[in-house]
Design a protein around this motif. Structure first.
Motif, PDB file in Angstrom:
ATOM      1  N   ALA A  47     -19.288  -1.645 -21.746  1.00 28.86           N
ATOM      2  CA  ALA A  47     -20.331  -0.741 -21.364  1.00 28.86           C
ATOM      3  C   ALA A  47     -21.276  -1.802 -21.598  1.00 28.86           C
ATOM      4  O   ALA A  47     -21.971  -1.823 -22.338  1.00 28.86           O
ATOM      5  N   VAL A  48     -21.962  -1.217 -20.147  1.00 32.59           N
ATOM      6  CA  VAL A  48     -23.939  -1.866 -19.733  1.00 32.59           C
ATOM      7  C   VAL A  48     -24.887  -0.858 -20.197  1.00 32.59           C
ATOM      8  O   VAL A  48     -24.489   0.299 -19.716  1.00 32.59           O
ATOM      9  N   ASP A  49     -25.708  -1.291 -21.017  1.00 33.83           N
ATOM     10  CA  ASP A  49     -27.028  -0.399 -20.577  1.00 33.83           C
ATOM     11  C   ASP A  49     -27.286   1.123 -20.736  1.00 33.83           C
ATOM     12  O   ASP A  49     -26.292   1.346 -21.623  1.00 33.83           O
ATOM     13  N   HIS A  50     -27.284   1.706 -19.802  1.00 36.03           N
ATOM     14  CA  HIS A  50     -27.377   3.215 -20.336  1.00 36.03           C
ATOM     15  C   HIS A  50     -25.800   3.948 -20.703  1.00 36.03           C
ATOM     16  O   HIS A  50     -25.730   4.504 -21.379  1.00 36.03           O
ATOM     17  N   ALA A  51     -24.720   2.504 -20.275  1.00 39.89           N
ATOM     18  CA  ALA A  51     -23.230   3.076 -20.448  1.00 39.89           C
ATOM     19  C   ALA A  51     -23.517   3.160 -22.397  1.00 39.89           C
ATOM     20  O   ALA A  51     -21.817   4.112 -22.755  1.00 39.89           O
ATOM     21  N   MET A  52     -23.694   2.552 -22.670  1.00 39.63           N
ATOM     22  CA  MET A  52     -23.807   2.188 -24.255  1.00 39.63           C
ATOM     23  C   MET A  52     -24.295   3.612 -24.764  1.00 39.63           C
ATOM     24  O   MET A  52     -23.518   3.961 -25.501  1.00 39.63           O
ATOM     25  N   HIS A  53     -24.778   4.367 -24.373  1.00 40.86           N
ATOM     26  CA  HIS A  53     -25.294   5.289 -24.603  1.00 40.86           C
ATOM     27  C   HIS A  53     -23.909   6.119 -24.231  1.00 40.86           C
ATOM     28  O   HIS A  53     -23.808   7.761 -25.286  1.00 40.86           O
ATOM     29  N   GLY A  54     -23.520   6.223 -23.247  1.00 35.08           N
ATOM     30  CA  GLY A  54     -22.666   7.112 -23.233  1.00 35.08           C
ATOM     31  C   GLY A  54     -21.875   7.505 -23.479  1.00 35.08           C
ATOM     32  O   GLY A  54     -20.988   7.808 -24.334  1.00 35.08           O
ATOM     33  N   LEU A  55     -21.458   6.095 -24.035  1.00 33.50           N
ATOM     34  CA  LEU A  55     -19.871   5.551 -24.866  1.00 33.50           C
ATOM     35  C   LEU A  55     -20.526   6.738 -26.490  1.00 33.50           C
ATOM     36  O   LEU A  55     -19.529   6.768 -26.929  1.00 33.50           O
ATOM     37  N   ASN A  56     -21.399   6.058 -26.870  1.00 35.06           N
ATOM     38  CA  ASN A  56     -22.545   6.522 -28.266  1.00 35.06           C
ATOM     39  C   ASN A  56     -21.912   7.950 -28.564  1.00 35.06           C
ATOM     40  O   ASN A  56     -21.315   8.444 -29.610  1.00 35.06           O
ATOM     41  N   THR A  57     -22.485   8.401 -27.496  1.00 37.58           N
ATOM     42  CA  THR A  57     -22.620   9.702 -27.711  1.00 37.58           C
ATOM     43  C   THR A  57     -20.958  10.369 -27.201  1.00 37.58           C
ATOM     44  O   THR A  57     -20.608  12.034 -27.956  1.00 37.58           O
ATOM     45  N   THR A  58     -20.345  10.262 -26.622  1.00 38.10           N
ATOM     46  CA  THR A  58     -19.263  10.814 -26.320  1.00 38.10           C
ATOM     47  C   THR A  58     -18.406  10.500 -27.419  1.00 38.10           C
ATOM     48  O   THR A  58     -17.497  11.660 -27.946  1.00 38.10           O
ATOM     49  N   PHE A  59     -17.999   9.367 -28.720  1.00 40.72           N
ATOM     50  CA  PHE A  59     -17.690   9.690 -29.770  1.00 40.72           C
ATOM     51  C   PHE A  59     -18.525  10.273 -31.112  1.00 40.72           C
ATOM     52  O   PHE A  59     -17.621   9.686 -32.081  1.00 40.72           O
ATOM     53  N   GLY A  60     -19.149  10.840 -30.520  1.00 41.19           N
ATOM     54  CA  GLY A  60     -20.521  11.971 -31.888  1.00 41.19           C
ATOM     55  C   GLY A  60     -21.896  11.206 -32.062  1.00 41.19           C
ATOM     56  O   GLY A  60     -22.131  11.723 -33.158  1.00 41.19           O
ATOM     57  N   GLY A  61     -21.446   9.756 -31.957  1.00 45.15           N
ATOM     58  CA  GLY A  61     -23.251   9.488 -31.655  1.00 45.15           C
ATOM     59  C   GLY A  61     -24.245  10.353 -31.369  1.00 45.15           C
ATOM     60  O   GLY A  61     -24.154  10.934 -30.224  1.00 45.15           O
ATOM     61  N   THR A  62     -25.443   9.855 -31.517  1.00 47.99           N
ATOM     62  CA  THR A  62     -27.575  10.204 -31.423  1.00 47.99           C
ATOM     63  C   THR A  62     -27.544   8.858 -30.395  1.00 47.99           C
ATOM     64  O   THR A  62     -27.100   7.930 -30.526  1.00 47.99           O
ATOM     65  N   ILE A  63     -28.900  10.007 -29.456  1.00 46.72           N
ATOM     66  CA  ILE A  63     -29.514   8.398 -29.140  1.00 46.72           C
ATOM     67  C   ILE A  63     -31.248   9.441 -29.743  1.00 46.72           C
ATOM     68  O   ILE A  63     -31.378  10.384 -29.745  1.00 46.72           O
ATOM     69  N   HIS A  64     -31.586   7.909 -29.787  1.00 42.70           N
ATOM     70  CA  HIS A  64     -33.169   8.034 -29.055  1.00 42.70           C
ATOM     71  C   HIS A  64     -33.699   8.528 -28.153  1.00 42.70           C
ATOM     72  O   HIS A  64     -32.781   7.616 -27.222  1.00 42.70           O
ATOM     73  N   VAL A  65     -34.179   9.783 -28.016  1.00 40.91           N
ATOM     74  CA  VAL A  65     -34.294   9.185 -26.301  1.00 40.91           C
ATOM     75  C   VAL A  65     -35.759   9.113 -25.757  1.00 40.91           C
ATOM     76  O   VAL A  65     -35.529   8.500 -24.635  1.00 40.91           O
ATOM     77  N   ASP A  66     -36.337   9.004 -26.791  1.00 44.33           N
ATOM     78  CA  ASP A  66     -38.063   8.083 -25.913  1.00 44.33           C
ATOM     79  C   ASP A  66     -38.195   6.936 -27.838  1.00 44.33           C
ATOM     80  O   ASP A  66     -38.701   7.660 -28.217  1.00 44.33           O
ATOM     81  N   LEU A  67     -37.596   5.619 -27.480  1.00 45.07           N
ATOM     82  CA  LEU A  67     -37.682   4.858 -28.890  1.00 45.07           C
ATOM     83  C   LEU A  67     -39.495   4.534 -28.786  1.00 45.07           C
ATOM     84  O   LEU A  67     -39.910   5.003 -30.517  1.00 45.07           O
ATOM     85  N   ALA A  68     -40.277   4.436 -28.076  1.00 42.43           N
ATOM     86  CA  ALA A  68     -41.560   4.930 -28.360  1.00 42.43           C
ATOM     87  C   ALA A  68     -42.310   5.731 -29.610  1.00 42.43           C
ATOM     88  O   ALA A  68     -42.945   5.617 -30.455  1.00 42.43           O
ATOM     89  N   ARG A  69     -41.682   7.750 -29.044  1.00 44.03           N
ATOM     90  CA  ARG A  69     -42.366   8.579 -29.472  1.00 44.03           C
ATOM     91  C   ARG A  69     -41.592   8.384 -31.044  1.00 44.03           C
ATOM     92  O   ARG A  69     -41.957   8.549 -31.683  1.00 44.03           O
ATOM     93  N   GLU A  70     -40.279   8.470 -31.117  1.00 42.45           N
ATOM     94  CA  GLU A  70     -39.394   8.496 -32.123  1.00 42.45           C
ATOM     95  C   GLU A  70     -39.163   7.364 -33.570  1.00 42.45           C
ATOM     96  O   GLU A  70     -39.189   7.293 -34.135  1.00 42.45           O
ATOM     97  N   ARG A  71     -39.281   5.926 -32.564  1.00 40.69           N
ATOM     98  CA  ARG A  71     -39.742   5.073 -33.773  1.00 40.69           C
ATOM     99  C   ARG A  71     -40.777   4.467 -33.346  1.00 40.69           C
ATOM    100  O   ARG A  71     -40.647   2.887 -32.514  1.00 40.69           O
ATOM    101  N   PRO A  72     -42.082   4.897 -33.621  1.00 37.51           N
ATOM    102  CA  PRO A  72     -43.075   3.997 -33.043  1.00 37.51           C
ATOM    103  C   PRO A  72     -43.382   2.665 -33.741  1.00 37.51           C
ATOM    104  O   PRO A  72     -43.767   2.014 -33.251  1.00 37.51           O
TER     105      PRO A  72
END
Length: 243
Positions: A98-123
């Motif tokens: 899985a590449v780029d955006h697909a990494m987020h999809g793979l992660n959330t499919t199996f119960g992981g979470t994502i930062h929607v906006d890194l600049a705001r959530e991880r300044p």
């Protein structure tokens, strides 16, 4: 070798990479997933963007692995069709890159979470997105003892990673394969020895890919070879037992 890699068919699901004017990091093979899969020794098969009423068993039945080149979605999560792809691959130990955006999809499919906006959530994080510059590169640290380390080697590596979203909590059954120097997750992989499932935030077949990135596709092809060999061995044992 358990199978002739030239007979292996690798599906490509999602957006293909295309060249843009300017310098490229590697000119060892043409731009794109089809070219990278070919260079890795397998036959690429382009899949439709949507499989419609077909099941993933129908679509992938004659294939031996898949590259999922993800599309950006508004919420960063996988679509139901993409979730079914992930579930089918895990159930059948089907090799998946899985590449780029697909990494987020793979992660959330199996119960992981994502930062929607890194600049705001991880300044405090480093710059992970710079729209005016194609192929922004930064260093990552590969985690020792992982599949990714077997592919690239351990230590620091520069990759063409540019993204606004990122993995927050890693999915159940997965582990971190690499992080940026600020700790942002850049790769995840399945913890199951039986399932080659790897996801990277960078784009290993783009104009700005490096020569080392072909190793990802070779890793996928080798996993497909191993799966074919294991299934043939299982079939022979079953035939012997039935005789």
């Amino acid at each position: 070798m358990v199978a002739n890699s030239s007979t292996l068919r690798i599906g490509i699901y999602g957006l293909e990479e295309h060249a843009f004017p300017g310098n490229r990091g590697c000119a060892l093979w043409p731009v794109g997933y089809s070219a990278a899969v070919t260079a890795a020794g397998a036959m690429p098969v382009m899949l439709r963007d949507k499989i419609g009423r077909h099941s993933w068993a129908d679509v992938l039945g004659e294939l031996h692995g898949i590259v999922w080149a993800g599309k950006p979605h508004e919420n960063g999560y996988a679509t139901p069709e993409e979730e079914r792809l992930c579930q089918w691959c895990r159930k059948n130990s089907f090799p998946l890159l899985a590449v780029d955006h697909a990494m987020h999809g793979l992660n959330t499919t199996f119960g992981g979470t994502i930062h929607v906006d890194l600049a705001r959530e991880r300044p405090e994080a480093l710059q992970h997105r710079h729209p005016p510059e194609h192929g922004l590169r930064h260093a990552i640290n590969i985690v020792p003892g992982t599949r990714l380390a077997n592919i690239y080697g351990e230590g620091e590596l520069a990759v063409n990673s540019e993204h606004r979203r990122g993995v927050a909590r890693v999915a159940n059954g997965f582990q971190i394969g690499a992080t940026a120097l600020d700790g942002i997750v850049e790769a995840i992989e399945s913890q199951s020895a039986a399932w080659f499932a790897m996801a990277v935030q960078w784009r290993p077949a783009s104009t700005s890919a490096s020569g080392l990135d072909i190793q990802l596709f070779r890793g996928l092809v080798q996993a497909a070879e191993s799966r074919v060999g294991a299934r043939r061995k299982k079939s022979r044992i079953a035939c012997t037992s039935a005789a």
